[in-house]
Design a protein around this motif. Structure first.
Motif, short mmCIF file in Angstrom:
data_model
loop_
_atom_site.label_atom_id
_atom_site.label_comp_id
_atom_site.label_asym_id
_atom_site.label_seq_id
_atom_site.Cartn_x
_atom_site.Cartn_y
_atom_site.Cartn_z
N MET A 45 36.79 92.86 105.28
CA MET A 45 35.44 92.33 105.37
C MET A 45 34.44 93.48 105.35
N SER A 46 33.42 93.36 104.52
CA SER A 46 32.37 94.37 104.50
C SER A 46 31.39 94.10 105.64
N LEU A 47 30.59 95.10 105.97
CA LEU A 47 29.57 94.91 107.00
C LEU A 47 28.58 93.85 106.56
N PHE A 48 28.27 93.83 105.28
CA PHE A 48 27.36 92.81 104.74
C PHE A 48 27.92 91.41 104.97
N GLU A 49 29.22 91.22 104.70
CA GLU A 49 29.85 89.90 104.89
C GLU A 49 29.84 89.50 106.35
N LEU A 50 30.14 90.45 107.23
CA LEU A 50 30.11 90.16 108.66
C LEU A 50 28.73 89.72 109.10
N CYS A 51 27.72 90.42 108.62
CA CYS A 51 26.34 90.09 108.99
C CYS A 51 25.90 88.75 108.41
N ALA A 52 26.34 88.44 107.22
CA ALA A 52 26.01 87.14 106.62
C ALA A 52 26.64 86.01 107.43
N GLN A 53 27.83 86.25 107.93
CA GLN A 53 28.54 85.23 108.71
C GLN A 53 27.96 85.08 110.11
N THR A 54 27.58 86.17 110.74
CA THR A 54 27.12 86.13 112.13
C THR A 54 25.61 86.02 112.26
N LYS A 55 24.89 86.29 111.19
CA LYS A 55 23.42 86.31 111.18
C LYS A 55 22.84 87.45 112.02
N ILE A 56 23.64 88.50 112.22
CA ILE A 56 23.17 89.69 112.92
C ILE A 56 22.56 90.62 111.88
N ARG A 57 21.42 91.20 112.20
CA ARG A 57 20.79 92.17 111.30
C ARG A 57 21.77 93.32 111.06
N GLN A 58 21.92 93.72 109.80
CA GLN A 58 22.91 94.73 109.43
C GLN A 58 22.70 96.04 110.19
N THR A 59 21.47 96.39 110.42
CA THR A 59 21.18 97.62 111.17
C THR A 59 21.80 97.55 112.56
N TYR A 60 21.65 96.41 113.23
CA TYR A 60 22.20 96.28 114.58
C TYR A 60 23.73 96.26 114.58
N ALA A 61 24.32 95.60 113.61
CA ALA A 61 25.78 95.59 113.52
C ALA A 61 26.30 97.00 113.30
N ASP A 62 25.62 97.75 112.46
CA ASP A 62 25.99 99.15 112.22
C ASP A 62 25.84 99.95 113.51
N TYR A 63 24.77 99.73 114.24
CA TYR A 63 24.56 100.45 115.50
C TYR A 63 25.64 100.10 116.52
N VAL A 64 26.08 98.86 116.55
CA VAL A 64 27.17 98.47 117.45
C VAL A 64 28.43 99.24 117.07
N GLU A 65 28.77 99.26 115.78
CA GLU A 65 29.98 99.93 115.33
C GLU A 65 29.92 101.45 115.55
N THR A 66 28.76 102.04 115.35
CA THR A 66 28.64 103.50 115.51
C THR A 66 28.22 103.89 116.92
N GLU A 67 28.02 102.90 117.77
CA GLU A 67 27.63 103.09 119.17
C GLU A 67 26.34 103.90 119.28
N ASN A 68 25.40 103.55 118.43
CA ASN A 68 24.06 104.13 118.48
C ASN A 68 23.25 103.31 119.48
N PHE A 69 23.51 103.53 120.76
CA PHE A 69 22.92 102.71 121.82
C PHE A 69 21.40 102.81 121.86
N ALA A 70 20.85 103.96 121.47
CA ALA A 70 19.40 104.13 121.49
C ALA A 70 18.70 103.21 120.49
N GLY A 71 19.37 102.84 119.42
CA GLY A 71 18.77 101.99 118.40
C GLY A 71 18.95 100.50 118.65
N LEU A 72 19.73 100.16 119.66
CA LEU A 72 20.02 98.75 119.94
C LEU A 72 18.97 98.14 120.87
N PRO A 73 18.78 96.82 120.79
CA PRO A 73 17.83 96.16 121.69
C PRO A 73 18.41 96.03 123.10
N ALA A 74 17.81 95.22 123.92
CA ALA A 74 18.22 95.01 125.31
C ALA A 74 19.70 94.61 125.39
#
Length: 103
Positions: A45-74
Protein backbone atom coordinates in the motif's frame (compact mmCIF):
# COMPACT_ATOMS: atom_id res chain seq x y z
CA UNK A 1 -30.19 7.83 8.60
CA UNK A 2 -27.02 6.30 7.16
CA UNK A 3 -25.82 2.92 8.25
CA UNK A 4 -22.49 2.92 10.01
CA UNK A 5 -19.72 2.00 7.61
CA UNK A 6 -17.60 -1.00 8.52
CA UNK A 7 -13.84 -0.49 8.80
CA UNK A 8 -11.90 -1.04 5.59
CA UNK A 9 -10.48 -4.48 4.98
CA UNK A 10 -6.70 -4.34 4.88
CA UNK A 11 -5.20 -5.36 1.56
CA UNK A 12 -3.79 -8.86 1.44
CA UNK A 13 -0.10 -9.02 0.71
CA UNK A 14 1.18 -11.12 -2.16
CA UNK A 15 1.65 -14.83 -1.38
CA UNK A 16 5.40 -14.65 -0.80
CA UNK A 17 5.04 -11.46 1.21
CA UNK A 18 2.50 -12.84 3.70
CA UNK A 19 5.08 -14.93 5.53
CA UNK A 20 7.50 -11.98 5.43
CA UNK A 21 4.81 -9.78 7.03
CA UNK A 22 4.09 -12.41 9.69
CA UNK A 23 7.81 -12.78 10.46
CA UNK A 24 8.22 -9.04 10.67
CA UNK A 25 5.23 -8.60 13.00
CA UNK A 26 6.58 -11.42 15.17
CA UNK A 27 9.78 -9.45 15.69
CA UNK A 28 8.05 -6.16 16.58
CA UNK A 29 8.43 -5.10 20.21
CA UNK A 30 6.92 -1.61 19.93
CA UNK A 31 4.65 0.03 17.41
CA UNK A 32 6.69 2.92 16.06
CA UNK A 33 6.23 5.06 12.99
CA UNK A 34 8.82 2.91 11.23
CA UNK A 35 6.77 -0.23 12.03
CA UNK A 36 3.63 1.36 10.58
CA UNK A 37 5.54 2.34 7.44
CA UNK A 38 7.06 -1.15 7.04
CA UNK A 39 3.71 -2.92 7.50
CA UNK A 40 2.14 -0.56 4.95
CA UNK A 41 4.88 -1.35 2.47
CA UNK A 42 4.67 -5.10 3.10
CA UNK A 43 0.94 -4.88 2.41
CA UNK A 44 1.76 -3.23 -0.91
CA UNK A 45 0.00 0.00 0.00
CA UNK A 46 1.31 3.44 -0.88
CA UNK A 47 1.03 6.35 1.53
CA UNK A 48 -1.39 7.94 -0.92
CA UNK A 49 -3.64 4.84 -0.83
CA UNK A 50 -3.55 4.75 2.97
CA UNK A 51 -4.53 8.40 3.14
CA UNK A 52 -7.33 7.96 0.60
CA UNK A 53 -8.71 5.11 2.69
CA UNK A 54 -8.37 6.80 6.09
CA UNK A 55 -9.01 10.41 5.01
CA UNK A 56 -5.89 11.49 6.91
CA UNK A 57 -3.95 14.35 5.33
CA UNK A 58 -0.86 12.84 3.68
CA UNK A 59 1.44 15.26 5.49
CA UNK A 60 0.17 14.04 8.87
CA UNK A 61 0.41 10.37 7.92
CA UNK A 62 3.99 10.97 6.82
CA UNK A 63 4.72 12.76 10.09
CA UNK A 64 3.30 9.80 12.04
CA UNK A 65 5.50 7.37 10.12
CA UNK A 66 8.63 9.52 10.43
CA UNK A 67 7.78 10.50 14.01
CA UNK A 68 8.00 14.20 13.24
CA UNK A 69 6.15 15.06 16.45
CA UNK A 70 6.73 18.80 16.06
CA UNK A 71 4.68 18.82 12.84
CA UNK A 72 1.73 16.89 14.26
CA UNK A 73 -1.39 18.44 15.78
CA UNK A 74 -2.63 17.89 19.35
CA UNK A 75 -2.14 14.37 20.79
CA UNK A 76 -5.86 13.58 20.66
CA UNK A 77 -5.72 13.91 16.87
CA UNK A 78 -2.51 11.92 16.58
CA UNK A 79 -4.08 9.09 18.58
CA UNK A 80 -6.99 9.06 16.12
CA UNK A 81 -4.64 9.06 13.13
CA UNK A 82 -2.66 6.13 14.54
CA UNK A 83 -5.83 4.14 15.26
CA UNK A 84 -7.14 4.73 11.73
CA UNK A 85 -3.81 3.78 10.19
CA UNK A 86 -3.55 0.63 12.33
CA UNK A 87 -7.08 -0.45 11.41
CA UNK A 88 -6.37 0.03 7.71
CA UNK A 89 -3.19 -2.01 8.05
CA UNK A 90 -4.88 -4.86 9.90
CA UNK A 91 -3.19 -4.12 13.21
CA UNK A 92 -4.90 -3.88 16.64
CA UNK A 93 -5.81 -0.16 16.79
CA UNK A 94 -5.99 0.27 20.57
CA UNK A 95 -2.74 -1.57 21.20
CA UNK A 96 -0.91 0.31 18.44
CA UNK A 97 -2.23 3.71 19.55
CA UNK A 98 -1.41 3.10 23.21
CA UNK A 99 2.13 1.95 22.40
CA UNK A 100 2.77 4.75 19.90
CA UNK A 101 1.40 7.45 22.20
CA UNK A 102 3.34 6.22 25.24
CA UNK A 103 6.52 7.54 23.66
Amino acid sequence: MRAKESPPTPPRPAEGTQSELERYLGSVEHYTGEVLRRVRELRGMSLFELCAQTKIRQTYADYVETENFAGLPAPVYVRGFVKLMATSLGLPPEEVAQDYMSR
